[in-house]
Design an enzyme around this catalytic site. Structure first.
Site, PDB file in Angstrom:
ATOM      1  N   GLU A  35       0.823  -1.215   0.000  1.00 19.75           N
ATOM      2  CA  GLU A  35       0.000   0.000   0.000  1.00 19.75           C
ATOM      3  C   GLU A  35       0.856   1.264   0.000  1.00 19.75           C
ATOM      4  O   GLU A  35       0.540   2.234  -0.690  1.00 19.75           O
ATOM      5  CB  GLU A  35      -0.957  -0.004   1.201  1.00 19.75           C
ATOM      6  CG  GLU A  35      -2.115  -0.974   1.075  1.00 19.75           C
ATOM      7  CD  GLU A  35      -2.994  -0.678  -0.133  1.00 19.75           C
ATOM      8  OE1 GLU A  35      -3.063   0.485  -0.572  1.00 19.75           O
ATOM      9  OE2 GLU A  35      -3.611  -1.628  -0.655  1.00 19.75           O
ATOM     10  N   TYR A 118      -6.820   6.293   4.287  1.00 19.61           N
ATOM     11  CA  TYR A 118      -6.936   5.293   3.220  1.00 19.61           C
ATOM     12  C   TYR A 118      -6.116   4.046   3.537  1.00 19.61           C
ATOM     13  O   TYR A 118      -6.616   2.918   3.452  1.00 19.61           O
ATOM     14  CB  TYR A 118      -6.504   5.862   1.858  1.00 19.61           C
ATOM     15  CG  TYR A 118      -6.222   4.728   0.909  1.00 19.61           C
ATOM     16  CD1 TYR A 118      -7.267   4.006   0.354  1.00 19.61           C
ATOM     17  CD2 TYR A 118      -4.914   4.284   0.669  1.00 19.61           C
ATOM     18  CE1 TYR A 118      -7.030   2.897  -0.446  1.00 19.61           C
ATOM     19  CE2 TYR A 118      -4.671   3.187  -0.123  1.00 19.61           C
ATOM     20  CZ  TYR A 118      -5.733   2.497  -0.683  1.00 19.61           C
ATOM     21  OH  TYR A 118      -5.488   1.380  -1.441  1.00 19.61           O
ATOM     22  N   ASP A 136      -9.619   4.942  -2.620  1.00 15.03           N
ATOM     23  CA  ASP A 136      -8.441   5.394  -3.355  1.00 15.03           C
ATOM     24  C   ASP A 136      -8.924   6.085  -4.628  1.00 15.03           C
ATOM     25  O   ASP A 136     -10.131   6.233  -4.867  1.00 15.03           O
ATOM     26  CB  ASP A 136      -7.483   4.240  -3.649  1.00 15.03           C
ATOM     27  CG  ASP A 136      -7.865   3.428  -4.876  1.00 15.03           C
ATOM     28  OD1 ASP A 136      -9.072   3.375  -5.214  1.00 15.03           O
ATOM     29  OD2 ASP A 136      -6.968   2.847  -5.506  1.00 15.03           O
ATOM     30  N   CYS A 191     -12.623   1.134 -15.696  1.00 12.85           N
ATOM     31  CA  CYS A 191     -13.143   2.493 -15.527  1.00 12.85           C
ATOM     32  C   CYS A 191     -11.977   3.457 -15.309  1.00 12.85           C
ATOM     33  O   CYS A 191     -11.884   4.148 -14.295  1.00 12.85           O
ATOM     34  CB  CYS A 191     -14.122   2.535 -14.352  1.00 12.85           C
ATOM     35  SG  CYS A 191     -15.120   4.032 -14.273  1.00 12.85           S
ATOM     36  N   CYS A 198     -15.974   1.295 -21.414  1.00 11.29           N
ATOM     37  CA  CYS A 198     -17.350   1.108 -20.966  1.00 11.29           C
ATOM     38  C   CYS A 198     -17.982  -0.159 -21.541  1.00 11.29           C
ATOM     39  O   CYS A 198     -18.846  -0.779 -20.914  1.00 11.29           O
ATOM     40  CB  CYS A 198     -18.184   2.334 -21.320  1.00 11.29           C
ATOM     41  SG  CYS A 198     -17.630   3.846 -20.477  1.00 11.29           S
ATOM     42  N   CYS A 201     -17.454  -2.942 -19.161  1.00 11.91           N
ATOM     43  CA  CYS A 201     -17.810  -2.703 -17.760  1.00 11.91           C
ATOM     44  C   CYS A 201     -19.030  -3.526 -17.361  1.00 11.91           C
ATOM     45  O   CYS A 201     -20.060  -3.503 -18.058  1.00 11.91           O
ATOM     46  CB  CYS A 201     -18.092  -1.213 -17.543  1.00 11.91           C
ATOM     47  SG  CYS A 201     -18.549  -0.824 -15.840  1.00 11.91           S
ATOM     48  N   CYS A 207     -24.772   2.661 -14.799  1.00 13.23           N
ATOM     49  CA  CYS A 207     -23.897   3.804 -14.569  1.00 13.23           C
ATOM     50  C   CYS A 207     -24.626   5.128 -14.810  1.00 13.23           C
ATOM     51  O   CYS A 207     -25.113   5.403 -15.920  1.00 13.23           O
ATOM     52  CB  CYS A 207     -22.674   3.711 -15.492  1.00 13.23           C
ATOM     53  SG  CYS A 207     -21.522   5.092 -15.333  1.00 13.23           S
TER      54      CYS A 207
END
Length: 287
Positions: A35, A118, A136, A191, A198, A201, A207
């Site tokens: 991270e 986060y 994030d 995305c 798209c 997706c 969406c």
């Protein structure tokens, strides 16, 4: 169950990348290291450094026992080397306050040096299966589009944004942890910021941004990251010379790396102030 859950979780089960910090055998330390390394750094650049880091320092105690300069040297060219110092400080705190084990609770993780909201939520979720909102850049972008109907999120997290993410967080802790990483992966692979795919997706039909006709971003200006000629570039050049040397480096070698004396001297001072390097003698420097 929210309408987004099943399609996103099913997509993730089929498309998740095999990353070392996601594997069942990955330690919480591996997750924490990943991270911090992944902040503002692409996965492809992190993978070899993460592997080398875990091989050399498989536990927080192993890292804490080394000088900070070794952490900075091993950080290599990932950029933003202060993250190496923060990770070293976090390792020392884990040894001192948590018996060498990465803590599982959000509050304990948040108490570690260099760990913010986060990162604490991400480690608690990904390493320990806890239920937290993990926001994030990728997650924020998916939610901005799918739920908010705008192309990109604002420059900083708002209370409304956090509440919206919490409203779609699955109730079951284990499912919530998977959901967090699944949405993150969807943002990273499909995305995306510049050219969202798209057609691929799993929630394109749900969406809000697509339903609105995919309007262009109309929020506050987003700052680009300049590089050429900046202090960041200068600091990186100086750090590269020091990192590749086993001992003190004479000022003349740094002059060759960056000819602008005023900028070079300024960057040397900031590197010293940040604790990334030390002045070994009047005209020599060392990690």
């Amino acid at each position: 169950m929210h309408a987004l859950h099943e399609p996103v979780l099913t997509w993730y089960a089929d498309h998740a990348r095999d990353l070392p910090w996601r594997r069942p055998e990955a330690s919480a330390w591996s997750v924490l290291v990943s991270e911090l390394m992944l902040q503002q750094t692409p996965v492809v650049r992190v993978l070899p450094v993460h592997a080398a880091w875990l091989e050399r320092w498989p536990t927080p105690a192993d890292l804490a026992a080394e000088p900070t300069g070794e952490a900075v040297r091993a950080w290599g060219r990932l950029g933003y080397p202060r993250r190496a110092l923060r990770l070293h400080a976090a390792a020392a705190a884990i040894v001192e306050r948590f018996e060498g084990e990465v803590p599982a609770s959000y509050d304990d993780l948040l108490s570690l040096p260099g760990v913010g909201d986060y990162t604490a939520a991400a480690v608690a979720s990904f390493a320990f299966g806890r239920r937290h909102v993990v926001l994030d850049t990728n997650v924020r972008r998916v939610f901005a589009r799918a739920l908010g109907g705008v192309e990109l999120p604002g420059p900083s997290v708002t209370r409304a944004e956090r509440d919206r993410a919490a409203s779609v967080l699955p109730e079951d802790a284990g499912t919530a942890a998977t959901w967090a990483v699944a949405v993150m992966e969807l943002g990273a692979l499909v995305c995306t910021a510049a050219a969202p795919r798209c057609a691929d997706c799993p929630v394109a039909d749900l969406c809000a941004w697509r339903a609105a006709g995919s309007p262009a971003y109309a929020g506050p200006p987003r700052r680009g990251q300049a590089w050429a000629g900046t202090d960041r570039q200068c600091r990186g050049r100086l750090m590269a010379v020091l990192r590749d040397s086993d001992g003190p480096v004479h000022r003349s070698r740094l002059e060759a790396a960056w000819p602008d004396r005023a900028q070079r001297d300024r960057c040397l001072r900031t590197l010293i102030d940040d604790g990334l390097i030390a002045q070994a003698a009047v005209d020599s420097f060392v990690l």
